[in-house]
Motif scaffolding. Structure first.
Motif, PDB file in Angstrom:
ATOM      1  N   HIS A   7      98.790 145.113   9.695  1.00  0.00           N
ATOM      2  CA  HIS A   7      98.541 144.000   8.776  1.00  0.00           C
ATOM      3  C   HIS A   7      97.343 144.372   7.907  1.00  0.00           C
ATOM      4  O   HIS A   7      96.216 144.418   8.386  1.00  0.00           O
ATOM      5  CB  HIS A   7      98.271 142.733   9.603  1.00  0.00           C
ATOM      6  CG  HIS A   7      98.042 141.497   8.766  1.00  0.00           C
ATOM      7  ND1 HIS A   7      97.935 140.241   9.334  1.00  0.00           N
ATOM      8  CD2 HIS A   7      97.910 141.303   7.435  1.00  0.00           C
ATOM      9  CE1 HIS A   7      97.738 139.347   8.372  1.00  0.00           C
ATOM     10  NE2 HIS A   7      97.708 139.969   7.212  1.00  0.00           N
ATOM     11  N   MET A  26      94.032 137.033  13.301  1.00  0.00           N
ATOM     12  CA  MET A  26      95.212 137.888  13.261  1.00  0.00           C
ATOM     13  C   MET A  26      95.430 138.675  14.546  1.00  0.00           C
ATOM     14  O   MET A  26      96.299 139.530  14.594  1.00  0.00           O
ATOM     15  CB  MET A  26      95.178 138.805  12.037  1.00  0.00           C
ATOM     16  CG  MET A  26      93.836 139.418  11.719  1.00  0.00           C
ATOM     17  SD  MET A  26      93.885 140.537  10.299  1.00  0.00           S
ATOM     18  CE  MET A  26      94.085 139.441   8.905  1.00  0.00           C
ATOM     19  N   TYR A 204     103.992 136.833  13.064  1.00  0.00           N
ATOM     20  CA  TYR A 204     104.850 137.836  12.424  1.00  0.00           C
ATOM     21  C   TYR A 204     106.264 137.714  12.968  1.00  0.00           C
ATOM     22  O   TYR A 204     106.474 137.293  14.103  1.00  0.00           O
ATOM     23  CB  TYR A 204     104.310 139.234  12.718  1.00  0.00           C
ATOM     24  CG  TYR A 204     102.827 139.371  12.480  1.00  0.00           C
ATOM     25  CD1 TYR A 204     102.333 139.598  11.197  1.00  0.00           C
ATOM     26  CD2 TYR A 204     101.915 139.236  13.524  1.00  0.00           C
ATOM     27  CE1 TYR A 204     100.975 139.713  10.959  1.00  0.00           C
ATOM     28  CE2 TYR A 204     100.550 139.341  13.308  1.00  0.00           C
ATOM     29  CZ  TYR A 204     100.078 139.574  12.027  1.00  0.00           C
ATOM     30  OH  TYR A 204      98.739 139.684  11.803  1.00  0.00           O
ATOM     31  N   THR A 220     103.304 137.695   6.492  1.00  0.00           N
ATOM     32  CA  THR A 220     103.112 136.921   7.715  1.00  0.00           C
ATOM     33  C   THR A 220     104.148 135.801   7.739  1.00  0.00           C
ATOM     34  O   THR A 220     104.734 135.454   6.715  1.00  0.00           O
ATOM     35  CB  THR A 220     101.696 136.321   7.766  1.00  0.00           C
ATOM     36  OG1 THR A 220     101.501 135.552   6.579  1.00  0.00           O
ATOM     37  CG2 THR A 220     100.650 137.414   7.842  1.00  0.00           C
ATOM     38  N   VAL A 279     102.387 143.689   5.472  1.00  0.00           N
ATOM     39  CA  VAL A 279     102.610 143.579   6.906  1.00  0.00           C
ATOM     40  C   VAL A 279     103.779 144.475   7.270  1.00  0.00           C
ATOM     41  O   VAL A 279     104.792 144.499   6.575  1.00  0.00           O
ATOM     42  CB  VAL A 279     102.936 142.115   7.296  1.00  0.00           C
ATOM     43  CG1 VAL A 279     103.402 142.030   8.746  1.00  0.00           C
ATOM     44  CG2 VAL A 279     101.732 141.213   7.081  1.00  0.00           C
TER      45      VAL A 279
END
Lengths: 322, 505
Positions: A7, A26, A204, A220, A279
């Motif tokens: 990411h 995250m 995710y 995301t 991502v």
């Protein structure tokens, strides 16, 4: 199933800024069927990272960069394992509604019944509820939530760009278009209006070639978790009309987007900023455990090496140390 | 402070030297010819018109001074305030004007016995409120036991989830509290509201004393009035007791800036304590530690007496658009590297709806009966109360739960039918947001008006300091509604203030 997640977030500024302060949410959570196997964050410019766990159990990292910079890059890399869970029953027990009481719900679950900034009743949403016959259902809540998941999937088109991170649900409700964040907020507000604790899950999604996912695969994702007293937290993904399961990797949960943005920050300086996000979620092999990687050179059962110095001399030297 | 303006004030000798041969009757004799005694309790006169013993000395002075001398002393007081720049900004719809809060010449006097009860009651109350805050940001026992409804806490805009499970020094959330007390018709002190966020007014308490003691020096000397001048020192001790480390703590007062209505007070307190006065932009957080920018580099700050609202204190966590706060401050606070006084999230406990539960909280946490009572309060969230309130709007004062400073309220008996009807609509639309109380006849106290002494309604705001221990300086800000018959004492609504003399016995 093992996943590796990369990411990358990049802020670029039109002129140098200083005193950037940033919080990151995250790090994939480690609970239930999901466990975090490795995680690292690298920032450029480099900064000392600090971490805490917020009241929702999310791991939050934060840092600051004092000196001037024109670009700030944050790269997070995680390996996560998700084990398959037994399939959910088709419906819950008919008595489920009566279990939404103080004996079965914790304070935090009660808190998730209250409206929040993005997930609250609006006249627009009330009209939507009437139009789609979404008043509090009589049958069991699991079946009702499944229907709601499908209804939202059918009622809205997935179109990026119509809404942004700060859009209230009314924008999506009026346009009948939006992205995962909007659908999640709408579903949360409706579930809460039924008396079901509901929360926002950010993370995710692993896209398999054969799946008909509407959500973009290099971004995301967000979905909904609703609490059923006899089953626990159950994930619903109204964007893709599926239950959240083995392909959904949870990074953070909250009352709505406000509680869980992957990055949140401030800086000083009068610059415009550009945000780029990338991502990549890939299926991977089980990471090699340390025990397997390290080769034992001297087993514990082998004889002690002979001391190179007589024992008494060793003691004497110790005593000489002041 | 400067006192030149009062240089002409002469001492006319002891108060007992010129006692009139027979007492002056309120409502009849000068200077009390317009002094109205009615249903409210009066601080100076009994219902029969006799002077309470603790006002005798002041009465003696008032009845013997030449008529124009009082006027001269009042003008001298006003001059002093102007010279000192003690001003207060009144916000209205479109403009902010800077005014001085009018200080009345005549002190309000509280006996030693009355004070002892107030002090014990306030200590009890702040102890319970701090336990309540620790509880709702911790185990939430009070919610599980059903003492306070969950939705009232989780639905409050002042409940800060960021404060959950975060330890504050000594469990002291409210370090500076300014409670508003009033005196009912029976003469009992009751609590009208608790100000647990960033209460202001203490600088007026101190400034009023400086000025009024000089207007009546002999009366002041004869009465053994308890000292309040050590308040800044006590505040400093309280702040020091909250420091995260034991070494000499570095303390700062954080102000929103010169345009804030209480900026004078922020500067005054910082100066009196001998600590830095800073704005948000003067501070920065690096590696989770708070620093102030000085000419000789960065200097670490350990305790911040913040006079900025929760919402504005850290744009990273709270309002993103805040330009007053310090990005990263909350995380430094969470890590225990700096103390904020008051703690964040205290507003959830001075919410006007939670107010109604405070007597129950005292019993719940302390197993004691409240020493100071509440004003009777109807929670409009309860259906029965709502219908009672709607039926009696002309007799009640209705207040919005989250507002303060006299905004968003309806004083039923003084409102027109149209205003009441409009307010009834607001009430029905959002009953959870309102409480109602009977119109309480605040007590009256002698006030210097148009050259004479008249009765005006007053309240009482003592300031409670709570760190490692609880301290209440024996004094208060007495606010006075300067308009005849008015019950609104808020300085933002044009009220004035009085010096408050607490006697040692």
């Amino acid at each position: 199933m093992f996943y590796s997640i990369r990411h990358v977030t990049r802020f670029r500024y039109s002129s140098p800024v200083r005193e950037s302060v940033m919080e990151l949410r995250m790090q994939p959570r480690s609970e239930g069927p999901q466990s975090l196997r490795s995680f690292q964050i690298v920032t450029n410019p480099r900064a000392q990272l600090y971490a805490y766990t917020d009241y929702l159990g999310n791991a939050v990292y934060h840092f600051n960069v004092l000196r001037e910079h024109e670009e700030l890059r944050i790269e997070a890399q995680a390996v996560v394992e998700i084990v398959a869970m037994p399939p959910l029953p088709g419906g819950a027990d008919p008595l489920e509604w009566s279990r939404y009481n103080s004996y079965n719900l914790s304070d935090d679950q009660f808190d998730l019944l209250e409206p929040s900034l993005f997930a609250s009743m609006t006249p627009e949403l009330a009209a939507f509820i009437v139009a789609h016959d979404l008043a509090k259902p009589k049958d069991d809540p699991l079946a009702a939530l499944r229907r709601l998941n499908t209804t939202l999937h059918q009622a809205f088109e997935y179109t990026p760009g119509v809404t942004d991170a700060q859009s209230p649900i009314d924008v999506a409700l009026k346009q009948k278009r939006g992205v995962c964040q909007d659908f999640a907020h709408i579903m949360i507000a409706i579930a809460r209006s039924w008396g079901i604790p509901a929360r926002y899950a950010s993370g995710y999604l692993y896209h398999r070639g054969s799946c008909q996912d509407r959500s973009a695969d290099n971004a995301t994702h967000a979905w909904v978790e609703a609490y059923l007293p006899s089953l626990g937290w159950i994930g619903f993904d109204p964007t893709n009309n599926i239950m959240a399961g083995e392909r959904h990797i949870r990074a953070a949960v909250g009352r709505d987007y406000c509680d869980v943005p992957p990055t949140r920050g401030t800086f000083k300086g009068g610059a415009d900023s550009e945000l780029a996000i990338s991502v990549a979620v890939e299926a991977t092999h089980a990471p090699v455990r340390h025990e397997d990687f390290l080769r034992v050179a001297r087993p514990m059962s082998s004889p002690r090496p002979t001391p190179s110095m007589p024992e008494h001399l060793y003691h004497q030297q110790q005593q000489q140390q002041q | 402070m400067q006192h030149e303006a009062l240089a002409h004030t002469e001492d006319f000798g002891g108060p007992d030297q010129h006692l009139p041969s027979h007492p002056c009757v309120p409502g009849k004799d000068a200077p009390y010819q317009h002094y109205a005694l009615g249903a409210p309790y009066d601080e100076m006169f009994t219902r029969g018109g006799a002077v309470h013993p603790h006002y005798a000395a002041l009465d003696g002075r008032l009845t013997t001074l030449p008529a124009d001398e009082l006027l001269r002393r009042q003008q001298a007081c006003e001059q002093t305030f102007l010279h000192q720049g003690i001003t207060f900004t009144v916000y209205s719809d479109n403009q902010a004007t800077e005014r001085i809060i009018p200080t009345d010449l005549l002190p309000r006097i509280v006996t030693g016995n009355e004070w002892a009860r107030i002090e014990a009651g306030l200590k009890q109350r702040i102890t319970a409120l701090n336990l309540f805050l620790r509880d709702i940001y911790g185990d939430a026992r009070v919610l599980r036991d059903g003492v306070v409804p969950r939705s009232m806490i989780y639905g409050s805009k002042h409940y800060r989830r960021e404060m959950r499970d975060l330890a504050v020094p000594h469990g002291a959330y409210v370090n500076v509290c300014g409670s508003d007390l009033i005196r009912n018709e029976q003469g009992d002190f009751v609590v009208l509201e608790d100000n647990l966020r960033v209460p202001s007014g203490v600088s007026y308490m101190l400034a009023n004393r400086e000025v009024v003691r000089r207007a009546f020096p002999a009366v002041f000397r004869s009465m053994s009035v308890r000292a309040i001048e050590h308040y800044p020192n006590e505040l400093l001790n309280t702040l020091r007791s909250l420091a995260p480390f034991h070494e000499e703590a570095s303390i700062a007062v954080l102000t929103p800036g010169v345009f804030n209505s209480a900026y004078f007070e922020h500067a005054f307190l910082a100066r009196q304590m001998g600590v830095e006065l800073v704005e948000g932009r003067d501070l920065l957080v690096n590696d989770n530690v708070v620093y102030t920018r000085t000419t000789s580099g960065l200097k670490r700050i350990d305790v911040i007496y913040r006079r900025i609202d929760d919402d504005f204190i850290d744009p990273l966590i709270f309002r993103e658009d805040s330009s007053l706060g310090v990005p990263g401050l909350f995380n430094a606070y969470r890590a225990g590297n700096v103390t904020l006084a008051n703690a964040l999230g205290t507003g959830v406990a001075d919410d006007k709806a939670v107010y109604a539960y405070v007597p129950r909280l005292i019993r719940y946490y302390l197993s004691e009966e409240p020493i100071l009572n509440n004003v009777e309060t109807f929670l409009c969230r309860e259906e029965k109360s709502l219908s009672h309130v709607l039926a009696n709007l002309d007799k009640l004062v209705v207040k919005a739960v989250g507002e303060s400073g006299g905004y968003g309220m309806l004083v039923g008996p003084h409102a027109s039918q149209k205003e009441r009807d409009e307010f009834a609509q607001k009430l029905k639309a959002d009953p959870d947001n309102y409480i109602a109380q009977p119109t309480i006849q605040l007590s009256t106290a002698p006030t210097f008006v148009d050259g004479g002494v008249e009765a005006r309604h007053v309240d009482l705001r003592p300031f409670i300091l709570h760190g490692q221990q609880t301290t209440i300086v024996p004094g208060a800000l007495t606010r006075v509604a300067l308009k005849r018959g008015s019950l609104v004492v808020n300085s933002s609504q044009g009220g004035g203030s009085k010096d408050t003399w607490v006697l040692s016995e």
